[in-house]
Design an enzyme around this catalytic site. Structure first.
Site, mmCIF file in Angstrom:
data_model
loop_
_atom_site.group_PDB
_atom_site.id
_atom_site.type_symbol
_atom_site.label_atom_id
_atom_site.label_comp_id
_atom_site.label_asym_id
_atom_site.label_seq_id
_atom_site.Cartn_x
_atom_site.Cartn_y
_atom_site.Cartn_z
ATOM 1 N N LYS A 1 -18.249 -6.385 17.149
ATOM 2 C CA LYS A 1 -19.301 -5.366 16.282
ATOM 3 C C LYS A 1 -20.114 -6.421 17.076
ATOM 4 O O LYS A 1 -20.502 -7.753 17.586
ATOM 5 C CB LYS A 1 -19.555 -5.787 15.135
ATOM 6 C CG LYS A 1 -20.048 -5.502 14.202
ATOM 7 C CD LYS A 1 -20.199 -5.563 13.130
ATOM 8 C CE LYS A 1 -21.550 -5.764 12.251
ATOM 9 N NZ LYS A 1 -21.081 -6.685 10.987
ATOM 10 N N LYS B 1 -17.969 -11.343 16.471
ATOM 11 C CA LYS B 1 -19.300 -10.574 15.701
ATOM 12 C C LYS B 1 -20.365 -11.053 16.750
ATOM 13 O O LYS B 1 -20.162 -12.524 15.848
ATOM 14 C CB LYS B 1 -19.275 -10.459 14.198
ATOM 15 C CG LYS B 1 -20.266 -10.309 13.925
ATOM 16 C CD LYS B 1 -20.066 -10.117 12.410
ATOM 17 C CE LYS B 1 -21.322 -10.090 10.621
ATOM 18 N NZ LYS B 1 -21.188 -9.923 9.526
HETATM 19 C C1 PBG Z 1 -21.766 -9.352 6.259
HETATM 20 C C2 PBG Z 1 -22.249 -7.590 7.326
HETATM 21 C C3 PBG Z 1 -23.174 -7.625 7.938
HETATM 22 C C4 PBG Z 1 -22.359 -5.624 8.851
HETATM 23 C C5 PBG Z 1 -21.524 -6.000 8.084
HETATM 24 N N1 PBG Z 1 -21.105 -6.853 7.559
HETATM 25 C C6 PBG Z 1 -23.851 -7.878 7.925
HETATM 26 C C7 PBG Z 1 -24.734 -9.369 8.968
HETATM 27 O O1 PBG Z 1 -23.841 -9.936 9.234
HETATM 28 O O2 PBG Z 1 -25.310 -9.741 8.793
HETATM 29 C C8 PBG Z 1 -23.526 -5.472 9.761
HETATM 30 C C9 PBG Z 1 -23.244 -3.996 9.696
HETATM 31 C C10 PBG Z 1 -23.951 -2.658 10.241
HETATM 32 O O3 PBG Z 1 -25.295 -3.516 11.265
HETATM 33 O O4 PBG Z 1 -23.347 -1.832 10.006
HETATM 34 N N2 PBG Z 1 -21.836 -10.674 7.316
#
Ligand code: PBG
Length: 329
Positions: A255, A202
């Site tokens: 992601k 991520k």
């Molecule tokens: C929680 C999380 C996030 C997203 C999914 N789970 C936000 C982040 O890490 O700031 C983002 C999903 C999206 O942008 O659609 N940590």
């Protein structure tokens, strides 16, 4: 070397041939639809930066779940907006928490729909970080996330979701060691059949902007670069994914999606685990905005994006387009 008798154009001549030789397929069985669950009753609050998406109270989320199931989609992933936030994110694991209530009502009403849950603290902490802050530093804004204290809490969150009836948990916090801690907690409580889809890779991405409105979880100070990955790095993705696999992850997620196709492809080559891609809020918002202006064809661009994620190697795609596309796929 030239093969004069091979003419690619021949193979593209008509739809029957094209379909026969198509290398990648996209259908609804690959898609997971995200839902944002909020307190209250009969709430259906539009999210302005994500047209077509809503914050839904539990009753509405259950109705939505049943429509999603009727559309032939296999799964939803739940995000919670708690009644109350505090420094530890307590409402992330309490039995009466928003996600816990949503899971059990959904599994009762729509047992055939798979319920995945996002496991993280950022929606539940007053400071908006994905974990507990360490006690070092006099001002809160000087403190860093305490990795090891956080993974104990994440294991509690995952266990509370499993107890409520979740089919799969998806830790998105990016703390080191959390997959192992969650696996151990689940196994110790006889939830060894609950699988873990880990947000293994991520990135600290600006494409999450609209989500932070949707889930009301923007960090109040600092950013997430200490725990999320630098967009400049690719080899590090292998290290992150290897750790998660060794700790017991069943599915590895990358992601965001489209800007990181090379990473999806690389993981596909390196690992035999299923790979998931998250087409995030910013990717969705860009397509919606351009289509809203008449600059691109929304359906065509959305379908092409998802096909490309599949071609790069994603088995599963989490996408805010799932509902719309289920109708045409
Ligand atoms: C929680 C999380 C996030 C997203 C999914 N789970 C936000 C982040 O890490 O700031 C983002 C999903 C999206 O942008 O659609 N940590």
């Amino acid at each position: 070397m030239i093969y004069p008798e091979y003419r690619p154009r021949r193979m593209r001549r008509d739809e029957n041939i094209r379909a026969m030789v198509r290398e990648t397929h996209l259908d609804r069985s690959h898609l997971i639809y995200p839902l944002f669950v909020c307190p209250g009753k009969k709430v259906r609050e539009p999210i302005s930066s994500m047209p077509g998406c809503f914050q839904l109270s539990v009753d509405q989320a259950v109705e939505e779940a049943s429509r999603i199931h009727d559309l032939g989609l296999p799964a939803v992933i739940l995000f919670g907006l708690p009644e109350k936030k505090d420094a530890r994110g307590t409402h992330a694991w309490i039995k009466s928490g928003i996600v816990q209530r949503a899971i059990s009502s959904m599994k009762k009403a729509v047992p055939g729909l798979m319920v995945v849950t996002d496991v993280c603290l950022c929606e539940y902490t007053s400071h908006g970080h994905c974990g507990l802050l360490s006690s070092r530093g006099s001002k809160e804004s000087d403190r860093e996330v305490d990795n090891d204290a956080t993974i104990e809490l994440l294991a509690k969150v995952a266990l509370s979701h499993a107890r409520a009836g979740a089919d799969m948990v998806a830790p998105s916090d990016m703390m080191d060691g959390r997959v192992g801690a969650i696996r151990q907690a689940l196994d110790e409580h006889d939830f060894d059949q609950i699988s873990i889809m880990s947000y293994a890779v991520k990135y600290a991405s600006s494409f999450y902007g609209p989500f932070r409105d949707a889930a009301e979880c923007a960090p109040q100070f600092g950013d997430r670069r200490a725990y999320q990955m630098d967009p400049a790095n690719a080899r590090e993705a292998i290290r992150e994914a290897t750790l998660d696999m060794e700790e017991g992850a069943d599915i590895l997620m990358v992601k965001p999606g489209l800007p990181y196709l090379d990473i999806i492809h690389m993981l596909r080559q390196e690992f035999n685990l299923p790979i998931a891609a998250y087409q995030v809020s910013g990717e969705y918002a860009m397509i919606k905005a351009a289509a809203g202006n008449g600059w691109v064809d929304e359906e065509a661009v959305a379908l092409e994006s998802l096909m490309c994620l599949r071609r790069a190697g994603a088995d599963i795609i989490i996408t805010y387009f799932a509902k719309d596309l289920a109708k045409i796929l």
